[in-house]
Every structure is written in C-alpha cells, then in structure tokens.
Motif scaffolding. Structure first.
Motif, PDB file in Angstrom:
ATOM      1  N   ASP A 179       0.869  -1.170   0.005  1.00 51.10           N
ATOM      2  CA  ASP A 179       0.022  -0.049   0.073  1.00 51.10           C
ATOM      3  C   ASP A 179       0.901   1.128  -0.003  1.00 51.10           C
ATOM      4  OD1 ASP A 179      -2.287   1.647   0.384  1.00 51.10           O
ATOM      5  OD2 ASP A 179      -2.171   1.894   2.336  1.00 51.10           O
ATOM      6  N   ALA A 180       2.036   1.160   0.636  1.00 50.41           N
ATOM      7  CA  ALA A 180       2.913   2.369   0.803  1.00 50.41           C
ATOM      8  C   ALA A 180       3.553   2.591  -0.512  1.00 50.41           C
ATOM      9  CB  ALA A 180       4.101   2.095   1.743  1.00 50.41           C
ATOM     10  N   ASN A 181       3.749   1.477  -1.550  1.00 47.45           N
ATOM     11  CA  ASN A 181       4.442   2.015  -2.731  1.00 47.45           C
ATOM     12  C   ASN A 181       3.291   2.310  -3.749  1.00 47.45           C
ATOM     13  OD1 ASN A 181       6.921   0.919  -1.819  1.00 47.45           O
ATOM     14  ND2 ASN A 181       6.620  -1.137  -2.703  1.00 47.45           N
ATOM     15  N   LEU A 182       2.119   1.867  -3.378  1.00 50.01           N
ATOM     16  CA  LEU A 182       1.025   2.492  -4.314  1.00 50.01           C
ATOM     17  C   LEU A 182       0.765   3.782  -4.143  1.00 50.01           C
ATOM     18  CD1 LEU A 182      -1.000   1.683  -6.518  1.00 50.01           C
ATOM     19  CD2 LEU A 182      -2.637   1.232  -4.573  1.00 50.01           C
ATOM     20  N   ARG A 183       0.888   4.288  -2.707  1.00 49.66           N
ATOM     21  CA  ARG A 183       0.456   5.761  -2.360  1.00 49.66           C
ATOM     22  C   ARG A 183       1.692   6.645  -2.984  1.00 49.66           C
ATOM     23  NH1 ARG A 183      -0.491   3.580   2.806  1.00 49.66           N
ATOM     24  NH2 ARG A 183       1.640   4.172   3.399  1.00 49.66           N
ATOM     25  N   THR A 184       2.923   6.280  -3.153  1.00 49.59           N
ATOM     26  CA  THR A 184       3.976   7.219  -3.596  1.00 49.59           C
ATOM     27  C   THR A 184       3.727   7.212  -5.065  1.00 49.59           C
ATOM     28  OG1 THR A 184       5.408   5.196  -3.727  1.00 49.59           O
ATOM     29  CG2 THR A 184       5.881   6.465  -1.901  1.00 49.59           C
ATOM     30  N   ALA A 185       3.227   6.092  -5.688  1.00 53.14           N
ATOM     31  CA  ALA A 185       2.982   6.235  -7.117  1.00 53.14           C
ATOM     32  C   ALA A 185       2.070   7.019  -7.414  1.00 53.14           C
ATOM     33  CB  ALA A 185       2.688   4.864  -7.535  1.00 53.14           C
ATOM     34  N   LYS A 186       0.754   6.927  -6.442  1.00 57.44           N
ATOM     35  CA  LYS A 186      -0.253   8.030  -6.636  1.00 57.44           C
ATOM     36  C   LYS A 186       0.009   9.386  -6.684  1.00 57.44           C
ATOM     37  CE  LYS A 186      -4.918   8.960  -4.983  1.00 57.44           C
ATOM     38  NZ  LYS A 186      -5.941   8.431  -3.607  1.00 57.44           N
ATOM     39  N   SER A 187       1.006   9.789  -5.506  1.00 58.06           N
ATOM     40  CA  SER A 187       1.516  10.963  -5.223  1.00 58.06           C
ATOM     41  C   SER A 187       2.302  11.694  -6.276  1.00 58.06           C
ATOM     42  CB  SER A 187       2.064  11.004  -3.763  1.00 58.06           C
ATOM     43  OG  SER A 187       3.345  10.364  -4.031  1.00 58.06           O
ATOM     44  N   GLY A 188       2.989  10.672  -7.171  1.00 58.51           N
ATOM     45  CA  GLY A 188       3.772  11.109  -8.436  1.00 58.51           C
ATOM     46  C   GLY A 188       5.310  11.174  -7.844  1.00 58.51           C
ATOM     47  N   ILE A 189       5.717  10.492  -6.539  1.00 59.33           N
ATOM     48  CA  ILE A 189       7.043  10.477  -6.239  1.00 59.33           C
ATOM     49  C   ILE A 189       7.669   9.383  -7.075  1.00 59.33           C
ATOM     50  CG2 ILE A 189       8.440   9.575  -4.485  1.00 59.33           C
ATOM     51  CD1 ILE A 189       6.279  10.910  -2.403  1.00 59.33           C
ATOM     52  N   ARG A 190       7.036   8.325  -7.620  1.00 63.44           N
ATOM     53  CA  ARG A 190       7.735   7.358  -8.355  1.00 63.44           C
ATOM     54  C   ARG A 190       6.555   6.443  -8.817  1.00 63.44           C
ATOM     55  NH1 ARG A 190      10.453   3.132  -4.191  1.00 63.44           N
ATOM     56  NH2 ARG A 190       9.194   3.650  -2.567  1.00 63.44           N
ATOM     57  N   GLY A 191       6.955   5.700 -10.429  1.00 60.65           N
ATOM     58  CA  GLY A 191       6.116   4.876 -10.772  1.00 60.65           C
ATOM     59  C   GLY A 191       5.936   3.628 -10.174  1.00 60.65           C
ATOM     60  N   LEU A 192       5.166   2.665 -10.835  1.00 60.40           N
ATOM     61  CA  LEU A 192       5.188   1.283 -10.612  1.00 60.40           C
ATOM     62  C   LEU A 192       5.914   0.388 -11.463  1.00 60.40           C
ATOM     63  CD1 LEU A 192       1.149   1.410 -10.492  1.00 60.40           C
ATOM     64  CD2 LEU A 192       2.798   1.428  -8.499  1.00 60.40           C
ATOM     65  N   PRO A 193       6.267  -0.708 -10.909  1.00 62.55           N
ATOM     66  CA  PRO A 193       6.986  -1.754 -11.669  1.00 62.55           C
ATOM     67  C   PRO A 193       6.114  -2.187 -12.660  1.00 62.55           C
ATOM     68  CG  PRO A 193       7.063  -2.318  -9.609  1.00 62.55           C
ATOM     69  CD  PRO A 193       6.132  -1.129  -9.401  1.00 62.55           C
ATOM     70  N   ILE A 194       6.712  -2.594 -14.008  1.00 62.59           N
ATOM     71  CA  ILE A 194       5.869  -2.915 -15.134  1.00 62.59           C
ATOM     72  C   ILE A 194       5.027  -3.945 -15.014  1.00 62.59           C
ATOM     73  CG2 ILE A 194       6.078  -3.850 -17.333  1.00 62.59           C
ATOM     74  CD1 ILE A 194       8.701  -2.341 -17.866  1.00 62.59           C
ATOM     75  N   GLU A 195       5.171  -4.762 -14.195  1.00 63.48           N
ATOM     76  CA  GLU A 195       4.373  -6.099 -14.042  1.00 63.48           C
ATOM     77  C   GLU A 195       3.157  -5.658 -13.061  1.00 63.48           C
ATOM     78  OE1 GLU A 195       7.529  -6.349 -10.395  1.00 63.48           O
ATOM     79  OE2 GLU A 195       7.477  -6.010 -12.801  1.00 63.48           O
ATOM     80  N   VAL A 196       3.132  -4.751 -12.136  1.00 63.90           N
ATOM     81  CA  VAL A 196       2.195  -4.145 -11.242  1.00 63.90           C
ATOM     82  C   VAL A 196       1.274  -3.228 -12.492  1.00 63.90           C
ATOM     83  CG1 VAL A 196       1.671  -2.471  -9.409  1.00 63.90           C
ATOM     84  CG2 VAL A 196       3.680  -4.072  -9.086  1.00 63.90           C
ATOM     85  N   CYS A 197       1.827  -2.267 -13.373  1.00 62.29           N
ATOM     86  CA  CYS A 197       1.091  -1.595 -14.093  1.00 62.29           C
ATOM     87  C   CYS A 197       0.311  -2.553 -14.989  1.00 62.29           C
ATOM     88  CB  CYS A 197       1.915  -1.114 -15.247  1.00 62.29           C
ATOM     89  SG  CYS A 197       3.029   0.493 -14.263  1.00 62.29           S
TER      90      CYS A 197
END
Length: 125
Positions: free
Chosen positions: A29-47
């Motif tokens: 969930d923390a990684n999803l929050r950072t992606a949503k906030s524009g700090i970093r993207g998601l790994p390709i497999e998660v995309c």
C-alpha cells in the motif's frame, strides 16, 4: 493530474479501498501511495496487473507510470508520442469493432437470382 493517479483512483473506487487495490495488484500500500502522489512509478508487472484489473490497455498504464519518473525532456516527448499513438490505435479499434458489429447485425438480402425476360434477350439479376 497525472494519468497514473487517475488509474490508481479508478482502481481504488473499483476495489473499495486503496489498501484492497494494492492487495489485488500485488504491491505494498505504501508503494501505491508513492506512485499516486507522483513520487515514483510502478513496476511494469504491477502496471500490467492494474491495467488488467481496470480492463485498460496495458501499454497506456505502463506509459503513464513511466511519465511519472521521466525527468529528461527528450524521454518525456517520446513517451507522450507513444501515449498518443496508443490512444489513436485504441480509438481505431473501437471504431473498427463498431463497424463490424453494425455489419454483422444488419439483415442481409437474399442473393437469389431473378430471371427477367425481354423480347430480345434474357437478363439474370
């Protein structure tokens, strides 16, 4: 608003909570929050998981994620161009699908031949 954020918000609405979406697509969930906030993207497999969950084009979600981290102007222009081409391909596919649907749903006229006789000749219509 960045495109990736839109996808994450749509997924959150569908899943009920952001935490549930994170579980569904296999990310913390923390990684999803950072992606949503524009700090970093998601790994390709998660995309890809997110795209499949939303029934979206996988390439569009991957490109949206890459756009989050693309700092180099040249790279951003390439990604934007690719995103536009992807949208155009999807639009063309939708239009093509609609045309095919309309053609297959249209009643076909009978192809029976009719013979028309004239005094001088006979015609097949």
């Amino acid at each position: 608003m960045n495109e990736l954020k839109k996808y994450i918000e749509t997924g959150t609405e569908k899943a009920g909570t952001q935490k549930e979406l994170a579980k569904i697509i296999g990310i913390a969930d923390a990684n999803l929050r950072t992606a949503k906030s524009g700090i970093r993207g998601l790994p390709i497999e998660v995309c890809i998981q997110l795209a499949n969950y939303l029934k979206e084009d996988e390439l569009k979600v991957i490109l949206a994620s890459e756009m989050v981290t693309a700092k180099d102007e040249k790279k951003r222009k390439i990604l934007e161009s690719c995103m536009q081409k992807s949208k155009e391909r999807i639009s063309a596919m939708i239009v093509g699908g609609l045309v095919i649907s309309m053609l297959t749903l249209s009643p076909l006229e009978s192809a029976e031949a009719k013979v028309v006789e004239n005094q001088d000749s006979m015609y097949i219509m």
